[in-house]
Design an enzyme around this catalytic site. Structure first.
Site, PDB file in Angstrom:
ATOM      1  CB  CYS A  79      43.014 -19.710  41.061  1.00  0.00           C
ATOM      2  SG  CYS A  79      43.105 -18.296  42.163  1.00  0.00           S
ATOM      3  N   GLY A 153      38.496 -36.596  35.933  1.00  0.00           N
ATOM      4  CA  GLY A 153      37.068 -36.848  36.095  1.00  0.00           C
ATOM      5  C   GLY A 153      36.315 -36.739  34.786  1.00  0.00           C
ATOM      6  N   GLY A 183      37.016 -25.295  35.147  1.00  0.00           N
ATOM      7  CA  GLY A 183      37.774 -24.089  34.882  1.00  0.00           C
ATOM      8  C   GLY A 183      38.108 -23.826  33.424  1.00  0.00           C
ATOM      9  CB  VAL A 225      49.195  -4.919  32.085  1.00  0.00           C
ATOM     10  CG1 VAL A 225      48.883  -4.325  30.729  1.00  0.00           C
ATOM     11  CG2 VAL A 225      47.920  -5.275  32.825  1.00  0.00           C
ATOM     12  CG  MET A 360      36.658 -17.028  31.956  1.00  0.00           C
ATOM     13  SD  MET A 360      37.809 -17.750  30.774  1.00  0.00           S
ATOM     14  CE  MET A 360      36.732 -18.861  29.868  1.00  0.00           C
ATOM     15  CG  LEU A 361      36.676 -12.180  37.132  1.00  0.00           C
ATOM     16  CD1 LEU A 361      35.741 -11.042  37.510  1.00  0.00           C
ATOM     17  CD2 LEU A 361      38.124 -11.706  37.098  1.00  0.00           C
ATOM     18  CB  ALA A 362      39.369 -16.866  41.440  1.00  0.00           C
ATOM     19  CG  HIS A 363      36.242 -12.498  42.623  1.00  0.00           C
ATOM     20  ND1 HIS A 363      37.501 -12.368  42.070  1.00  0.00           N
ATOM     21  CD2 HIS A 363      35.501 -11.513  42.072  1.00  0.00           C
ATOM     22  CE1 HIS A 363      37.504 -11.340  41.240  1.00  0.00           C
ATOM     23  NE2 HIS A 363      36.298 -10.811  41.202  1.00  0.00           N
ATOM     24  CG  HIS A 486      42.190  12.181  58.247  1.00  0.00           C
ATOM     25  ND1 HIS A 486      42.396  12.524  56.931  1.00  0.00           N
ATOM     26  CD2 HIS A 486      43.069  12.919  58.981  1.00  0.00           C
ATOM     27  CE1 HIS A 486      43.344  13.445  56.860  1.00  0.00           C
ATOM     28  NE2 HIS A 486      43.771  13.696  58.107  1.00  0.00           N
TER      29      HIS A 486
END
Length: 508
Positions: A79, A153, A183, A225, A360-363, A486
């Protein structure tokens, strides 16, 4: 990517066992012959990506003696080094160049002559951001008293990790708990050899030395994209070849995907959907011929490019970690099976992030890392994957959380739809940035928000309001009755919730 095959094959296996206590149960402390004195730890995290480094810091904050093992020279994993962070730097800077170089600035009364691209300097800005953030993790480790061990490791016992450094020396860590956070890696395309020069993965596409005249992207998912947009803005003719019949990858709402594709095509990106790549051949003149045909079968066609970007997805990095030796078997997709506390079949070994099931998302990995170590400390372990947002960082951005309209139809859930276009939003209009819309899905009977889908400026920031609302089980009326400043683009989110709850927005 771990690649020291000779080293991990020669890891010491001679050992003897000494009993010790772990959470009231008998555990094993294993000693092997090594070059350095063994380290004792409560928690050893293998991998320092977003999941691993966050878990290590949280573990240390909870009072665990914590070690984090990382094979690369810098912390942060894919990441920070060759993924989310450098790509966002290039996406932002290429967008600014595109605005200045194209007609955007001119339409705003900003007339500049002699605009030129200094790609080397743009890459340097990207590298500076990466260096600052990876260095920041090292500082956070010191601040929180996390021991950083450099090396590959490998699990060498139910309570032992051995780190092998580049020079072949070994560091043994005897530990009560092991957390695998290694990962993922780029999924290779059969028959196409990546050289990171003219045939590149996402890693090589972040460091091209010059703007390719023609770029072909295999895959029109999130990575395809995003990186396709970067090089198209900088001057490439970009064609994305996608096996599926839509852009944006898995999980995107189809109505949003169609609108997104139309906007990208207007920007200059070309798509060949429902098309499969049969192979690629380098020509003597250095160009690459890419053979494609319709996914359903059909006439073969040859496309030519200067650079071929392969981004058909990622796969878990779970090979050669020593898991089999302790009885942990991978599933059919190479992932590590875990229970709802992220424990493997070996109670002292846990796994999070891209190596386990889920997006598969970092957060997502960060959240799993935190709740996993909280669980080790005796805390509750809970995560609602339906409330994990996804973002595509193009311009406009695409973001979503919860169910798509297609999923609700498939599940037979009664639902209502509320939409609001940014063309009717005052801030988007003043910014002359009106492409896209907000689409909200709510339960027809209870008005509970079931999904939020945003295509437009700042979608990646706005989606977090939807995630918060869904975590608290909010109704669309709840959001519609919250006062939004606004003029802001987030008023479009409120208006879409108004439309979902009451059947009509105010300003459209």
């Amino acid at each position: 990517m771990q690649s020291w095959t000779p080293l991990y094959r020669s890891l010491a296996t001679r050992s003897h066992h000494l009993p010790c206590k772990l959470h009231g149960a008998a555990a094993l402390s294993v000693r092997t012959y090594a070059d350095k004195a063994a380290i004792d730890a409560d928690v050893t995290v293998v991998g320092s990506g977003p999941g691993g480094y966050v878990a290590a810091i949280k573990a240390a904050q909870l009072g665990f003696k914590t070690v984090c093992v990382e094979k690369n020279l810098t912390l942060g994993g894919t990441c920070l080094n060759v993924g989310c962070i450098p790509s966002k730097a290039l996406l932002n800077n290429s967008h600014l160049y595109h605005m200045a170089h194209g007609k955007d600035f001119e339409s705003r009364g900003i007339e500049i002559s002699g605009i030129s691209l200094n790609l080397e300097k743009m890459m340097a800005q990207k590298s500076g951001a990466v260096k600052a953030l990876t260095g920041g993790i090292a500082h956070l480790f010191k601040q929180n008293k996390v021991t950083h061990v450099s090396g590959f490791g490998r699990v060498t016992g139910k309570n032992q990790v051995t780190a092998t450094s580049a020079d072949g020396s070994e560091q043994v860590i005897n530990t009560k708990n092991i957390l695998i956070a290694t990962g993922s890696e780029v999924t290779p395309f059969p028959g196409i050899q990546i050289d990171e020069d003219s045939v590149v993965s996402s890693t090589g596409a972040l460091s091209l030395k010059k703007v390719p005249e023609e770029l072909i992207v295999i895959g029109a998912g999130v990575i395809g994209v995003e990186l396709g947009s970067v090089w198209q803005r900088l001057g490439s003719k970009v064609t994305a070849v996608e096996f599926l019949g839509h852009v944006g990858g898995m999980g995107i709402d189809m109505e949003i995907s169609k609108n997104f594709q139309r906007i990208l095509q207007k920007q200059g990106l070309k798509f060949k959907l429902g098309t499969k790549v049969m192979g690629a051949t380098k020509r003597p003149d250095g160009k690459i011929d890419v053979a494609v045909e319709a996914a359903a079968g059909g006439k073969n066609e040859t496309l030519t490019c200067d650079v071929l970007l392969v981004c058909i997805g990622r796969r878990p990095f779970t090979q050669n970690l020593g898991l089999e030796a302790v009885g942990i078997e991978l599933d059919n997709r190479g992932r590590i099976p875990v229970n709802n506390r992220f424990q493997t079949k070996v109670p002292s070994i846990y796994a999070i992030g891209d190596v386990v099931a889920g997006p598969m998302l970092a957060h997502k990995a960060e959240d799993e890392g935190i709740i996993c170590v909280e669980g080790m400390a005796g805390g509750a372990v809970h995560i609602d994957y339906n409330c994990v947002p996804s973002v595509i960082y193009t311009h406009p951005e695409v973001a979503w959380v919860g169910k798509t309209e297609e999923q609700l139809k498939e599940e037979g859930v009664p639902y209502k739809v509320g939409k609001f276009p940014f063309a009717a939003n005052s801030r988007a209009k003043t910014n002359a940035d009106t492409d896209g819309m907000v689409k909200i899905l709510s339960h027809k009977e209870t008005d509970r928000m079931l999904g939020a889908h945003i295509l437009g400026p700042g979608a990646g920031e706005m989606i977090n309001e939807a995630a918060l609302a869904m975590e608290y089980g909010a109704s669309c009326e709840d959001v519609a009755r919250v006062c939004h400043a606004h003029p802001t683009v987030s008023e479009a989110f409120r208006e879409a919730n108004l439309a979902a709850s009451f059947g009509k927005a105010i300003n459209f």
